[in-house]
Design a protein around this motif. Structure first.
Motif, short mmCIF file in Angstrom:
data_model
loop_
_atom_site.label_atom_id
_atom_site.label_comp_id
_atom_site.label_asym_id
_atom_site.label_seq_id
_atom_site.Cartn_x
_atom_site.Cartn_y
_atom_site.Cartn_z
N PRO A 237 28.81 -36.34 -19.24
CA PRO A 237 29.57 -36.09 -20.48
C PRO A 237 28.70 -35.77 -21.69
O PRO A 237 29.23 -35.30 -22.71
CB PRO A 237 30.35 -37.39 -20.68
N GLN A 238 27.38 -36.01 -21.60
CA GLN A 238 26.51 -35.70 -22.74
C GLN A 238 25.77 -34.37 -22.58
O GLN A 238 25.01 -33.97 -23.45
CB GLN A 238 25.49 -36.84 -22.93
N PHE A 239 26.00 -33.66 -21.47
CA PHE A 239 25.31 -32.40 -21.22
C PHE A 239 25.92 -31.28 -22.05
O PHE A 239 27.12 -31.04 -22.00
CB PHE A 239 25.37 -32.03 -19.74
N CYS A 240 25.07 -30.59 -22.81
CA CYS A 240 25.54 -29.57 -23.75
C CYS A 240 25.27 -28.15 -23.27
O CYS A 240 25.58 -27.19 -23.99
CB CYS A 240 24.88 -29.78 -25.11
N GLY A 241 24.68 -27.99 -22.10
CA GLY A 241 24.42 -26.65 -21.59
C GLY A 241 22.94 -26.35 -21.49
O GLY A 241 22.09 -27.11 -21.94
N THR A 242 22.63 -25.21 -20.86
CA THR A 242 21.26 -24.73 -20.74
C THR A 242 20.98 -23.79 -21.90
O THR A 242 21.64 -22.74 -22.02
CB THR A 242 21.05 -24.02 -19.39
N TYR A 243 20.03 -24.13 -22.75
CA TYR A 243 19.81 -23.38 -23.97
C TYR A 243 18.83 -22.24 -23.73
O TYR A 243 17.73 -22.45 -23.19
CB TYR A 243 19.29 -24.29 -25.07
N LEU A 244 19.22 -21.02 -24.11
CA LEU A 244 18.42 -19.82 -23.90
C LEU A 244 18.05 -19.13 -25.21
O LEU A 244 17.87 -17.91 -25.24
CB LEU A 244 19.18 -18.84 -23.00
N GLY A 245 17.94 -19.88 -26.29
CA GLY A 245 17.53 -19.28 -27.55
C GLY A 245 18.47 -18.16 -27.97
O GLY A 245 19.69 -18.31 -27.99
N VAL A 246 17.89 -17.00 -28.28
CA VAL A 246 18.69 -15.88 -28.77
C VAL A 246 19.66 -15.35 -27.73
O VAL A 246 20.59 -14.61 -28.07
CB VAL A 246 17.79 -14.72 -29.24
N ALA A 247 19.46 -15.71 -26.47
CA ALA A 247 20.38 -15.26 -25.42
C ALA A 247 21.61 -16.17 -25.30
O ALA A 247 22.53 -15.86 -24.55
CB ALA A 247 19.65 -15.19 -24.07
N SER A 248 21.62 -17.28 -26.02
CA SER A 248 22.77 -18.19 -25.99
C SER A 248 23.84 -17.74 -26.98
O SER A 248 23.57 -16.95 -27.90
CB SER A 248 22.33 -19.61 -26.34
N ALA A 249 25.04 -18.26 -26.79
CA ALA A 249 26.13 -17.96 -27.73
C ALA A 249 25.75 -18.43 -29.13
O ALA A 249 24.99 -19.40 -29.29
CB ALA A 249 27.40 -18.66 -27.27
N ILE A 250 26.25 -17.73 -30.13
CA ILE A 250 25.92 -18.06 -31.52
C ILE A 250 26.25 -19.52 -31.83
O ILE A 250 25.49 -20.22 -32.50
CB ILE A 250 26.68 -17.13 -32.49
N GLU A 251 27.39 -20.00 -31.30
CA GLU A 251 27.79 -21.38 -31.56
C GLU A 251 26.76 -22.36 -30.99
O GLU A 251 26.47 -23.39 -31.60
CB GLU A 251 29.17 -21.66 -30.97
N PHE A 252 26.23 -22.04 -29.82
CA PHE A 252 25.24 -22.90 -29.19
C PHE A 252 23.92 -22.84 -29.99
O PHE A 252 23.26 -23.86 -30.19
CB PHE A 252 25.03 -22.48 -27.74
N GLN A 253 23.56 -21.66 -30.46
CA GLN A 253 22.36 -21.54 -31.28
C GLN A 253 22.48 -22.38 -32.54
O GLN A 253 21.53 -23.07 -32.94
CB GLN A 253 22.12 -20.07 -31.65
N ASP A 254 23.66 -22.32 -33.15
CA ASP A 254 23.87 -23.10 -34.37
C ASP A 254 23.74 -24.60 -34.08
O ASP A 254 23.11 -25.34 -34.85
CB ASP A 254 25.25 -22.80 -34.97
N PHE A 255 24.37 -25.02 -32.99
CA PHE A 255 24.30 -26.44 -32.61
C PHE A 255 22.85 -26.87 -32.42
O PHE A 255 22.41 -27.91 -32.93
CB PHE A 255 25.10 -26.67 -31.33
N PHE A 256 22.08 -26.07 -31.70
CA PHE A 256 20.68 -26.42 -31.42
C PHE A 256 19.86 -26.45 -32.70
O PHE A 256 19.12 -27.41 -32.98
CB PHE A 256 20.09 -25.43 -30.42
N ASN A 257 19.97 -25.40 -33.49
CA ASN A 257 19.13 -25.28 -34.68
C ASN A 257 19.50 -26.26 -35.79
O ASN A 257 18.68 -26.56 -36.66
CB ASN A 257 19.20 -23.84 -35.21
N GLU A 258 20.73 -26.76 -35.77
CA GLU A 258 21.14 -27.73 -36.79
C GLU A 258 20.74 -29.16 -36.45
O GLU A 258 20.92 -30.07 -37.27
CB GLU A 258 22.67 -27.64 -36.98
N SER A 259 20.21 -29.38 -35.26
CA SER A 259 19.70 -30.70 -34.91
C SER A 259 18.51 -31.02 -35.82
O SER A 259 17.70 -30.15 -36.13
CB SER A 259 19.25 -30.74 -33.45
#
Length: 425
Positions: free
Chosen positions: A255-277
């Motif tokens: 339940p805590q897994f947020c996906g495999t992060y691929l930087g610029v290849a990830s969805a914009i929403e995922f990029q925002d989530f990662f970069n806002e950490s």
């Protein structure tokens, strides 16, 4: 069997078996044959391969699965043919024991022109492998010292998940030696002062960083610390993501897994989530150029804690002589228990699990293939991913519980042959 009844070859295979190794891939050759006979008599099952490089890659695959493995070659023409495979194991921190036959021991000092040699320079095999094994390459020329050398190299490979190279001259395997003793486990000791300083620094560093993200990496598997990392994950309640070549390290149905992060290849929403950490906890992840998607996965030092194999780095300040297990314990103490498992990005990722159920289309595309694959893979399967389209497209899969996905964070060799022996094991 008393001391006078042991030979060097029997000793070697006994200690190899003590690591749980009973199946050894390789290629028979003239000077390895007597050692193979001793292996058969010791209960080793040899598995013939197409060539030495494949033997090395299959050994690499077995070691990734089981922690440590071995393979055999004959000298020079055989061992050097497997050089690339052993180098790949070194690049990936894989505990592979490369056992090579050798020409008669008296020839090593003579430098005579003999077959399977580079101008009679028999030590050149060992010297070549020293370069890629951090010096863990030896020729067993003395039956009195051979047991200690064997124990040292095998313990090193099994403990630190690193390859080693052992060359056994054809006449040495039958020489008498001392009886074997159990291989001793190596326990890395920490520096108490460094641990205390790191704990104080860590407590202060994370105090104003509530948006925390855990990024586990392959070193956890190499050092057999998945269970401890899983406990850290469960107790802290932190959201976690994996990067490109660490996919599948932990359950993607967690339940805590947020996906495999691929930087610029990830969805914009995922990029925002990662970069806002505001706090990244890098738990044994190597941020190579491929892993970082050519630098687009950014974890600034001012926001990052890095757990190295034997050090803890906090905001760019490095505290040495802290083994990874000690760093995990420190994180657990400082982060504490958190029962909040509400992570919108993780919830979105889990909702993604059931979306691939469209019928097969007439023409097959890359996307369509991986959509089909996502419905076919099951728990206990193994996916071996080569570099290229398969590596990047495979990151879109949401893996079921218990499935292993094997990639290469550094070497990026073609790993197809590693899968050949997995199913029987």
């Amino acid at each position: 069997m008393n001391q006078s009844n042991w030979t060097v070859g029997e000793y070697l295979w006994h200690q190899v078996k003590s690591l749980g190794i009973t199946k050894v891939p390789g290629i028979p050759g003239d000077v390895i044959l007597p050692l193979m006979d001793q292996g058969y008599e010791s209960g080793i099952e040899f598995i013939g391969c197409e060539n030495e490089q494949n033997a090395g890659y299959i050994g690499d695959g077995m070691a990734r699965q089981h922690g440590v493995a071995a393979f055999i070659t004959t000298t020079a023409v055989g061992s050097l043919s497997a050089f690339n495979a052993t180098a790949s194991s070194a690049a990936e921190k894989v505990g592979v024991i490369h056992i090579s036959g050798g020409l008669p021991s008296h020839l090593y000092a003579k430098r005579e022109l003999v077959h399977h040699s580079i101008g009679g320079e028999l030590y050149k095999n060992r010297e070549a492998f020293k370069v890629i094994t951090n010096g863990r390459a030896e020729v067993l020329l003395d039956p009195e010292t051979a047991p200690d050398i064997i124990d040292s190299l095998l313990t090193y490979s099994a403990t630190y998940s690193e390859p080693c190279f052992i060359e056994v001259p054809v006449d040495i395997g039958a020489k008498p030696c001392r009886a074997p003793e159990p291989l001793l486990s190596v326990v890395e000791t920490s520096d108490p002062r460094s641990v205390q300083q790191a704990k104080s620094a860590l407590t202060q560093f994370i105090s104003d960083k509530p948006n925390r993200l855990l990024i586990p990496g392959f070193l956890l598997k190499r050092l057999k610390l998945e269970k401890e990392a899983q406990q850290l994950l469960d107790e802290t309640g932190l959201p976690f993501t994996t990067l490109l070549t660490d996919k599948g390290l932990f359950s993607e149905r967690h339940p805590q897994f947020c996906g495999t992060y691929l930087g610029v290849a990830s969805a914009i929403e995922f990029q925002d989530f990662f970069n806002e950490s505001d706090l990244y906890i890098n738990l044994g992840c190597w941020l190579t150029d491929i892993q970082s998607i050519c630098g687009s996965v950014e974890m600034p030092a001012a926001k990052t804690v890095i757990v190295h194999e034997n050090a803890l780095e906090i905001g760019g300040e490095r505290f040495e002589k802290i083994p990874m297990i000690e760093s995990i314990n420190l994180l657990q103490q400082v982060l504490g228990v958190n029962n909040d498992r509400t992570h919108p990005q993780a919830e979105q990722m889990q909702a993604y699990a059931g979306q691939f159920n469209r019928p097969m289309q007439e023409s097959l595309s890359v996307d369509g293939f991986f959509e089909m694959l996502s419905t076919a893979i099951q728990s206990e399967d193994h996916i071996v991913v080569e570099a290229g389209t398969a590596l990047f497209s495979g990151c879109g899969l949401l893996l079921p519980e218990g499935l292993a996905m094997i990639t290469q964070p550094s070497g990026l060799q073609l790993v197809r042959v590693q899968a050949q022996l997995w199913a029987p094991h």
